[in-house]
Motif scaffolding. Structure first.
Motif, PDB file in Angstrom:
ATOM      1  N   SER A   1       0.828  -1.208   0.000  1.00 20.32           N
ATOM      2  CA  SER A   1       0.000   0.000   0.000  1.00 20.32           C
ATOM      3  C   SER A   1       0.867   1.265   0.000  1.00 20.32           C
ATOM      4  O   SER A   1       0.526   2.257  -0.656  1.00 20.32           O
ATOM      5  N   GLU A   2       1.975   1.202   0.708  1.00 15.25           N
ATOM      6  CA  GLU A   2       2.872   2.377   0.751  1.00 15.25           C
ATOM      7  C   GLU A   2       3.449   2.662  -0.625  1.00 15.25           C
ATOM      8  O   GLU A   2       3.475   3.814  -1.074  1.00 15.25           O
ATOM      9  N   LEU A   3       3.908   1.627  -1.329  1.00 14.20           N
ATOM     10  CA  LEU A   3       4.434   1.823  -2.682  1.00 14.20           C
ATOM     11  C   LEU A   3       3.360   2.360  -3.616  1.00 14.20           C
ATOM     12  O   LEU A   3       3.659   3.124  -4.545  1.00 14.20           O
ATOM     13  N   GLY A   4       2.110   1.965  -3.364  1.00 16.24           N
ATOM     14  CA  GLY A   4       1.008   2.380  -4.237  1.00 16.24           C
ATOM     15  C   GLY A   4       0.338   3.678  -3.836  1.00 16.24           C
ATOM     16  O   GLY A   4      -0.672   4.071  -4.439  1.00 16.24           O
ATOM     17  N   GLY A   5       0.867   4.358  -2.812  1.00 18.16           N
ATOM     18  CA  GLY A   5       0.344   5.677  -2.444  1.00 18.16           C
ATOM     19  C   GLY A   5      -0.937   5.655  -1.642  1.00 18.16           C
ATOM     20  O   GLY A   5      -1.632   6.674  -1.562  1.00 18.16           O
ATOM     21  N   ILE A   6      -1.250   4.510  -1.013  1.00 18.12           N
ATOM     22  CA  ILE A   6      -2.465   4.449  -0.185  1.00 18.12           C
ATOM     23  C   ILE A   6      -2.121   3.879   1.200  1.00 18.12           C
ATOM     24  O   ILE A   6      -2.850   3.087   1.767  1.00 18.12           O
ATOM     25  N   SER A   7      -0.983   4.328   1.735  1.00 24.81           N
ATOM     26  CA  SER A   7      -0.525   3.867   3.037  1.00 24.81           C
ATOM     27  C   SER A   7      -1.284   4.581   4.153  1.00 24.81           C
ATOM     28  O   SER A   7      -2.073   5.504   3.930  1.00 24.81           O
ATOM     29  N   PHE A   8      -1.014   4.171   5.376  1.00 29.67           N
ATOM     30  CA  PHE A   8      -1.621   4.818   6.538  1.00 29.67           C
ATOM     31  C   PHE A   8      -1.291   6.310   6.558  1.00 29.67           C
ATOM     32  O   PHE A   8      -2.171   7.156   6.797  1.00 29.67           O
ATOM     33  N   THR A   9      -0.030   6.647   6.289  1.00 29.88           N
ATOM     34  CA  THR A   9       0.377   8.060   6.283  1.00 29.88           C
ATOM     35  C   THR A   9      -0.366   8.848   5.218  1.00 29.88           C
ATOM     36  O   THR A   9      -0.859   9.955   5.463  1.00 29.88           O
ATOM     37  N   ASP A  10      -0.465   8.276   4.014  1.00 29.23           N
ATOM     38  CA  ASP A  10      -1.197   8.936   2.925  1.00 29.23           C
ATOM     39  C   ASP A  10      -2.655   9.170   3.318  1.00 29.23           C
ATOM     40  O   ASP A  10      -3.213  10.250   3.109  1.00 29.23           O
ATOM     41  N   MET A  11      -3.268   8.160   3.893  1.00 28.28           N
ATOM     42  CA  MET A  11      -4.701   8.219   4.195  1.00 28.28           C
ATOM     43  C   MET A  11      -5.008   9.115   5.388  1.00 28.28           C
ATOM     44  O   MET A  11      -6.106   9.672   5.481  1.00 28.28           O
ATOM     45  N   GLN A  12      -4.040   9.283   6.284  1.00 30.49           N
ATOM     46  CA  GLN A  12      -4.272  10.118   7.452  1.00 30.49           C
ATOM     47  C   GLN A  12      -4.440  11.601   7.098  1.00 30.49           C
ATOM     48  O   GLN A  12      -4.970  12.381   7.887  1.00 30.49           O
ATOM     49  N   GLU A  13      -4.018  11.987   5.904  1.00 30.98           N
ATOM     50  CA  GLU A  13      -4.287  13.351   5.446  1.00 30.98           C
ATOM     51  C   GLU A  13      -5.788  13.603   5.351  1.00 30.98           C
ATOM     52  O   GLU A  13      -6.247  14.744   5.399  1.00 30.98           O
ATOM     53  N   PHE A  14      -6.559  12.517   5.223  1.00 30.15           N
ATOM     54  CA  PHE A  14      -8.020  12.604   5.147  1.00 30.15           C
ATOM     55  C   PHE A  14      -8.678  11.919   6.356  1.00 30.15           C
ATOM     56  O   PHE A  14      -9.864  11.594   6.322  1.00 30.15           O
ATOM     57  N   ASN A  15      -7.867  11.694   7.414  1.00 31.13           N
ATOM     58  CA  ASN A  15      -8.354  11.009   8.628  1.00 31.13           C
ATOM     59  C   ASN A  15      -8.893   9.618   8.302  1.00 31.13           C
ATOM     60  O   ASN A  15      -9.898   9.175   8.857  1.00 31.13           O
ATOM     61  N   GLN A  16      -8.191   8.928   7.400  1.00 28.80           N
ATOM     62  CA  GLN A  16      -8.618   7.597   6.996  1.00 28.80           C
ATOM     63  C   GLN A  16      -7.541   6.554   7.297  1.00 28.80           C
ATOM     64  O   GLN A  16      -6.365   6.879   7.433  1.00 28.80           O
ATOM     65  N   ALA A  17      -7.987   5.303   7.387  1.00 22.72           N
ATOM     66  CA  ALA A  17      -7.074   4.168   7.551  1.00 22.72           C
ATOM     67  C   ALA A  17      -7.762   2.918   7.022  1.00 22.72           C
ATOM     68  O   ALA A  17      -8.991   2.818   7.045  1.00 22.72           O
ATOM     69  N   TRP A  18      -6.945   1.960   6.563  1.00 22.73           N
ATOM     70  CA  TRP A  18      -7.472   0.644   6.233  1.00 22.73           C
ATOM     71  C   TRP A  18      -7.628  -0.150   7.526  1.00 22.73           C
ATOM     72  O   TRP A  18      -6.701  -0.213   8.327  1.00 22.73           O
ATOM     73  N   VAL A  19      -8.774  -0.753   7.741  1.00 23.19           N
ATOM     74  CA  VAL A  19      -8.951  -1.657   8.875  1.00 23.19           C
ATOM     75  C   VAL A  19      -9.433  -3.007   8.345  1.00 23.19           C
ATOM     76  O   VAL A  19     -10.175  -3.086   7.370  1.00 23.19           O
ATOM     77  N   LEU A  20      -8.983  -4.050   9.023  1.00 25.55           N
ATOM     78  CA  LEU A  20      -9.308  -5.406   8.605  1.00 25.55           C
ATOM     79  C   LEU A  20     -10.704  -5.779   9.082  1.00 25.55           C
ATOM     80  O   LEU A  20     -11.033  -5.615  10.255  1.00 25.55           O
ATOM     81  N   SER A  21     -11.519  -6.285   8.165  1.00 26.18           N
ATOM     82  CA  SER A  21     -12.878  -6.700   8.497  1.00 26.18           C
ATOM     83  C   SER A  21     -13.019  -8.221   8.565  1.00 26.18           C
ATOM     84  O   SER A  21     -13.712  -8.744   9.441  1.00 26.18           O
ATOM     85  N   ARG A  22     -12.350  -8.929   7.650  1.00 28.43           N
ATOM     86  CA  ARG A  22     -12.374 -10.395   7.652  1.00 28.43           C
ATOM     87  C   ARG A  22     -11.018 -10.916   7.180  1.00 28.43           C
ATOM     88  O   ARG A  22     -10.336 -10.259   6.392  1.00 28.43           O
ATOM     89  N   MET A  23     -10.688 -12.106   7.657  1.00 24.98           N
ATOM     90  CA  MET A  23      -9.423 -12.717   7.256  1.00 24.98           C
ATOM     91  C   MET A  23      -9.559 -14.235   7.311  1.00 24.98           C
ATOM     92  O   MET A  23     -10.074 -14.775   8.293  1.00 24.98           O
ATOM     93  N   ARG A  24      -9.112 -14.889   6.260  1.00 24.75           N
ATOM     94  CA  ARG A  24      -9.067 -16.347   6.221  1.00 24.75           C
ATOM     95  C   ARG A  24      -7.641 -16.782   5.912  1.00 24.75           C
ATOM     96  O   ARG A  24      -6.986 -16.203   5.028  1.00 24.75           O
ATOM     97  N   VAL A  25      -7.157 -17.798   6.645  1.00 24.11           N
ATOM     98  CA  VAL A  25      -5.803 -18.311   6.450  1.00 24.11           C
ATOM     99  C   VAL A  25      -5.882 -19.829   6.323  1.00 24.11           C
ATOM    100  O   VAL A  25      -6.463 -20.499   7.187  1.00 24.11           O
ATOM    101  N   GLU A  26      -5.311 -20.368   5.237  1.00 24.15           N
ATOM    102  CA  GLU A  26      -5.246 -21.812   5.007  1.00 24.15           C
ATOM    103  C   GLU A  26      -3.784 -22.242   5.045  1.00 24.15           C
ATOM    104  O   GLU A  26      -2.944 -21.653   4.362  1.00 24.15           O
ATOM    105  N   ILE A  27      -3.490 -23.289   5.836  1.00 23.12           N
ATOM    106  CA  ILE A  27      -2.102 -23.619   6.151  1.00 23.12           C
ATOM    107  C   ILE A  27      -1.784 -25.064   5.769  1.00 23.12           C
ATOM    108  O   ILE A  27      -2.448 -25.997   6.232  1.00 23.12           O
ATOM    109  N   THR A  28      -0.772 -25.243   4.930  1.00 22.11           N
ATOM    110  CA  THR A  28      -0.229 -26.571   4.664  1.00 22.11           C
ATOM    111  C   THR A  28       0.831 -26.916   5.703  1.00 22.11           C
ATOM    112  O   THR A  28       0.839 -27.990   6.290  1.00 22.11           O
TER     113      THR A  28
END
Length: 246
Positions: free
Chosen positions: A45-72
């Motif tokens: 996200s940082e390389l793509g210009g949508i990091s936490f720092t970038d988004m905080q200029e608009f008081n925004q952040a990415w937050v995790l809503s769901r996560m699935r992990v499959e493990i071999t």
């Protein structure tokens, strides 16, 4: 920050597993696995210009809503892994990101994550205010065999602990960090299940944020092949976890 000239829509990052990330058996903790997944997503996200720092200029952040992990299998101390990540879907206030972990050229873990843009002042989701058209999407390139879902919590869950949220539980968004929920629950999984890598997959739903000094109940039910947890505040679910066993 501007979009980096090193930005690519599929991102890879190498990590060496260190001893602070491992259980007593020398294999990566499930919590640190989730941390590495998120750190890799953040770097992309940082390389793509949508990091936490970038988004905080608009008081925004990415937050995790769901996560699935499959493990071999899990990597162990001193293993060098590669984490690859790309975006399946990105529009308005939501994004689905895929992650795969590779060891010695072989995929050992797959994860699908669902992120929401969150206004850190009004504490509500809202549309992303940064450009995203430079991200190429890969909707058909899945990292998991099963997609994200809503966890249906069993009626038979029993309270196993009561907890007060402490400062050490909070992250930079000023709410309980998502890995903390997992840590709280895994403390009530039999050590044999964790140390002998009997977890085939797990899925997490993050439903309501928790803040400093909140008091919650940790609830659990278990059968032969599945363990469920939820964390409730005032009888409302803030978090749900489903663990599927081998």
């Amino acid at each position: 920050m501007p979009i980096s000239n090193q930005f690519t829509s599929v991102y890879s990052k190498n990590w060496e597993i260190n001893f602070t990330q491992c259980n007593p058996n020398g294999y990566l903790k499930y919590t640190d696995l989730c941390n590495l997944i998120q750190l890799t997503a953040a770097a992309h996200s940082e390389l793509g210009g949508i990091s936490f720092t970038d988004m905080q200029e608009f008081n925004q952040a990415w937050v995790l809503s769901r996560m699935r992990v499959e493990i071999t299998k899990l990597p162990k101390w001193k293993d060098e892994i590669t984490i690859n990540t790309w975006i399946n879907n990105l529009e308005n206030s939501r994004s689905i990101r895929a992650i795969e972990i590779v060891l010695n050229g072989r995929k050992i873990i797959g994860s699908e994550t669902f992120w929401v843009v969150f206004n850190t002042k009004i504490r509500r989701p809202e549309e992303l205010k940064l450009p995203i058209s430079h991200f190429k999407l890969f909707p058909e390139r899945k990292a998991t065999e099963i997609s994200l879902s809503k966890i249906i919590v069993a009626d038979s869950l029993e309270i196993i602990n009561e907890k007060k949220v402490l400062l050490s539980d909070l992250d930079i968004v000023n709410h309980v960090n998502n890995v903390k929920y997992l840590e709280w629950c895994l403390d009530y999984v039999k050590p044999d299940i964790i140390l002998n890598q009997k977890i085939n997959s797990f899925e997490m739903n993050f439903l309501k944020e928790l803040s400093l000094n909140d008091r919650v109940h940790i609830n659990k039910c278990e059968d032969l092949n599945k363990i469920q947890f939820n964390i409730t505040k005032e009888n409302k679910t803030s978090f749900a976890l489903e663990i599927n066993l081998k």
